[in-house]
Design an enzyme around this catalytic site. Structure first.
Site, PDB file in Angstrom:
ATOM      1  N   ASP A  14      -0.553   5.202   1.441  1.00 15.07           N
ATOM      2  CA  ASP A  14       0.782   4.832   1.020  1.00 15.07           C
ATOM      3  C   ASP A  14       1.740   5.495   2.008  1.00 15.07           C
ATOM      4  OD1 ASP A  14       2.924   3.918  -0.607  1.00 15.07           O
ATOM      5  OD2 ASP A  14       3.003   5.874  -1.576  1.00 15.07           O
ATOM      6  N   CYS A  15       2.977   5.055   2.047  1.00 17.40           N
ATOM      7  CA  CYS A  15       3.936   5.652   2.979  1.00 17.40           C
ATOM      8  C   CYS A  15       4.853   6.657   2.293  1.00 17.40           C
ATOM      9  CB  CYS A  15       4.763   4.562   3.662  1.00 17.40           C
ATOM     10  SG  CYS A  15       5.938   5.208   4.887  1.00 17.40           S
ATOM     11  N   ASP A  16       5.712   6.175   1.401  1.00 18.75           N
ATOM     12  CA  ASP A  16       6.712   7.040   0.768  1.00 18.75           C
ATOM     13  C   ASP A  16       6.048   8.076  -0.130  1.00 18.75           C
ATOM     14  OD1 ASP A  16       9.282   5.741   1.635  1.00 18.75           O
ATOM     15  OD2 ASP A  16       8.302   4.018   0.706  1.00 18.75           O
ATOM     16  N   ASP A 170       0.602   8.696  -4.060  1.00 15.49           N
ATOM     17  CA  ASP A 170       1.363   9.743  -4.747  1.00 15.49           C
ATOM     18  C   ASP A 170       1.975   9.251  -6.047  1.00 15.49           C
ATOM     19  OD1 ASP A 170       4.775   9.622  -4.006  1.00 15.49           O
ATOM     20  OD2 ASP A 170       3.343   8.088  -3.348  1.00 15.49           O
TER      21      ASP A 170
END
Length: 225
Positions: A14-16, A170
């Site tokens: 995931d990025c954020d 997250d």
């Protein structure tokens, strides 16, 4: 059949909140915007309700669950203000660049962010060269997280079987999406939005096999499968 304890064939980030420490910034902007249209929530409630989901999903939930129709252009304004804040404040997650430099497995990024924000986030933090050509957004699929579409799309594009993938997430919707895709998932709680409680209990409850708080441990987490 893939051994549940064997190293993955593909790691999907995931990025954020995993690659970039964006959530405190974006959740703050979103909270202020929602307050302005009459939805009185604090930033922790906004995190619990909306972290890890796309702006399209957030707007749908505000309309159906809260009975508030966001004014025309609201989503675009929030996105623009978020990007403006990113220009001044966004940083890469501590240790991620070093960890990716040493990475020896195929990897990619699959994010609920729209393509413009996703590439800008990676570019501002110097992470874009690690992922260029292997960037997947929820805008490319019919349904965002917690549905499995995005992760299945990323795996297919990368030529990996879902059961051979490990997702680093997250958020609860992200963990749920990974599990629905038949993938293994590890929860990351090193982002600023986790505050003082980094146990990740909600991620474990959603199906994460383990939780870690620092990218210095990424190699160990990946090796554990």
């Amino acid at each position: 059949m893939t051994d549940a304890h064997s190293p993955p064939a593909l790691v999907i980030f995931d990025c954020d909140g995993v690659l970039v420490d964006s959530e405190p910034i974006s959740l703050g902007v979103l909270t202020r915007g929602l307050n302005q249209i009459g939805l009185c929530l604090d930033v922790e409630t906004v995190r619990a309700r909306y972290a890890g989901t796309s702006m399209v999903s957030i707007m749908q939930r505000v309309a159906t669950e809260d009975g508030i129709a966001p004014p025309e252009g609201f989503a675009e304004r929030v996105k623009a203000e978020t990007l403006e804040a990113f220009e001044a404040e966004l940083t890469a997650m501590a240790g991620i660049a070093a960890a990716l430099t040493e990475f020896r497995l195929p990897f990619c990024v699959a994010s609920s962010s729209d393509p413009v924000r996703l590439r800008r986030s990676l570019g501002l933090t110097g992470l874009l060269p690690f992922f260029d050509g292997r960037i997947f957004s929820s805008a490319e699929v019919a349904r965002g997280k917690p549905f499995p579409d995005l992760f299945l799309h990323a795996a297919a594009r990368m030529g990996a079987e879902p059961a051979a993938c490990l997702v680093i997430e997250d958020s609860v919707p992200g963990v749920q999406a990974a599990r629905a895709a038949g993938m293994r998932v590890a929860g990351f709680t090193g982002g600023g939005h986790w505050g003082h409680d980094r146990t990740g209990r909600e991620l474990l409850a959603a199906g994460a096999a383990r939780v870690f708080t620092a990218h210095a441990d990424l190699g160990r987490i990946v090796a554990a499968g």
